[in-house]
Design a protein around this motif. Structure first.
Motif, PDB file in Angstrom:
ATOM      1  N   VAL A 194       0.845  -1.188   0.000  1.00  0.00           N
ATOM      2  CA  VAL A 194       0.000   0.000   0.000  1.00  0.00           C
ATOM      3  C   VAL A 194       0.880   1.237   0.000  1.00  0.00           C
ATOM      4  O   VAL A 194       1.753   1.393   0.844  1.00  0.00           O
ATOM      5  N   PRO A 195       0.695   2.120  -0.977  1.00  0.00           N
ATOM      6  CA  PRO A 195       1.534   3.338  -1.012  1.00  0.00           C
ATOM      7  C   PRO A 195       1.251   4.206   0.189  1.00  0.00           C
ATOM      8  O   PRO A 195       0.121   4.322   0.650  1.00  0.00           O
ATOM      9  N   THR A 196       2.285   4.758   0.734  1.00  0.00           N
ATOM     10  CA  THR A 196       2.117   5.630   1.895  1.00  0.00           C
ATOM     11  C   THR A 196       2.125   7.071   1.462  1.00  0.00           C
ATOM     12  O   THR A 196       2.726   7.434   0.454  1.00  0.00           O
ATOM     13  N   SER A 214      -5.250   8.927   5.391  1.00  0.00           N
ATOM     14  CA  SER A 214      -5.117   7.520   5.744  1.00  0.00           C
ATOM     15  C   SER A 214      -5.652   7.269   7.157  1.00  0.00           C
ATOM     16  O   SER A 214      -6.834   6.989   7.337  1.00  0.00           O
ATOM     17  N   GLU A 234     -11.010  -2.767   3.889  1.00  0.00           N
ATOM     18  CA  GLU A 234      -9.756  -2.101   3.541  1.00  0.00           C
ATOM     19  C   GLU A 234      -9.494  -0.888   4.415  1.00  0.00           C
ATOM     20  O   GLU A 234      -8.345  -0.535   4.663  1.00  0.00           O
ATOM     21  N   ASP A 245      -5.330   2.638   1.977  1.00  0.00           N
ATOM     22  CA  ASP A 245      -4.594   3.261   0.874  1.00  0.00           C
ATOM     23  C   ASP A 245      -5.040   4.725   0.774  1.00  0.00           C
ATOM     24  O   ASP A 245      -6.184   5.014   0.437  1.00  0.00           O
ATOM     25  N   TRP A 246      -4.134   5.642   1.064  1.00  0.00           N
ATOM     26  CA  TRP A 246      -4.514   7.058   1.119  1.00  0.00           C
ATOM     27  C   TRP A 246      -4.994   7.589  -0.227  1.00  0.00           C
ATOM     28  O   TRP A 246      -5.855   8.480  -0.278  1.00  0.00           O
ATOM     29  N   GLN A 247      -4.507   7.019  -1.336  1.00  0.00           N
ATOM     30  CA  GLN A 247      -4.941   7.469  -2.650  1.00  0.00           C
ATOM     31  C   GLN A 247      -6.397   7.101  -2.907  1.00  0.00           C
ATOM     32  O   GLN A 247      -7.149   7.872  -3.520  1.00  0.00           O
ATOM     33  N   ARG A 248      -6.808   5.944  -2.430  1.00  0.00           N
ATOM     34  CA  ARG A 248      -8.203   5.524  -2.588  1.00  0.00           C
ATOM     35  C   ARG A 248      -9.122   6.342  -1.685  1.00  0.00           C
ATOM     36  O   ARG A 248     -10.243   6.676  -2.055  1.00  0.00           O
TER      37      ARG A 248
END
Length: 214
Positions: free
Chosen positions: A2-4, A134, A189, A197-200
């Motif tokens: 998961v991108p931070t 997040s 999630e 996932d902060w982008q989601r």
């Protein structure tokens, strides 16, 4: 993996009213060129029309008018080029028009502007401290607080607690669906170890902003 988020943003300072022009020089030069071309076309048409009027004393008025019409018709091909220049200049700007008020109000990137928007919407709400996209949203209260500012009858916020994460998240997502906001996130999630996932999350918050503010 998961991108931070690049950084855990602290509460942003009060927004600035400063404006940032993108491609300012390019747009200004192109717009100036278009304006100059239009002005020249008007002068050409006017000059040709005067020449025709001066010749009306002759018996060839009909031919003069026919010549003038053909001349003006040929000039109409040039504005088509101007229109094409406009289309090339402004399509990207138009796609951002909907977010321009937000960016002007808060400055910075769309991500930081949306974060600031969430902070302002939820100011004064208990158990809310939005500093990122997040961990700040993991217990569902931030979603519920934003929804409550628009749909208070759907969210009994005073009865919600940070401990009831699943209930809070379910309530928020169901509330969004009732007004047409697709549930692109799941409770599972959001509760994942290490945070969502902060982008989601950002994408979902953006859909909330689009629905209520655009």
């Amino acid at each position: 993996m998961v991108p931070t988020e690049r950084s855990s943003l602290s509460r942003l300072p009060a927004y600035s009213d400063s404006l940032t022009m993108q491609n300012g020089n390019s747009q200004s030069n192109t717009a100036s060129s278009i304006g100059s071309t239009n002005k020249n076309l008007g002068q050409l048409r006017g000059r040709r029309s005067l020449e025709c009027q001066d010749s009306r004393s002759s018996t060839d008025t009909g031919k003069c008018e026919e010549s003038l019409n053909k001349y003006n018709s040929s000039l109409t091909e040039l504005p088509a080029t101007n229109e094409k220049m406009h289309q090339q200049l402004y399509p990207v700007v138009r796609s951002q028009d909907s977010f321009n008020p937000l960016l002007r109000r808060h400055g910075g990137s769309k991500r930081n502007s949306l974060l600031r928007w969430c902070q302002i919407r939820t100011q004064g709400y208990k158990n809310i401290d939005i500093t990122n996209f997040s961990s700040s949203w993991a217990d569902g209260l931030a979603f519920c607080a934003v929804y409550h500012t628009y749909l208070p009858s759907h969210i009994p916020y005073s009865t919600l607690t940070p401990e009831n994460k699943k209930e809070n998240l379910s309530l928020a997502f169901k509330t969004g669906e009732t007004v047409g906001i697709a549930q692109t996130l799941t409770v599972e999630e959001m509760l994942r170890a290490g945070g969502p996932d902060w982008q989601r999350v950002l994408s979902y918050v953006e859909s909330m902003y689009r629905h209520f503010e655009m």
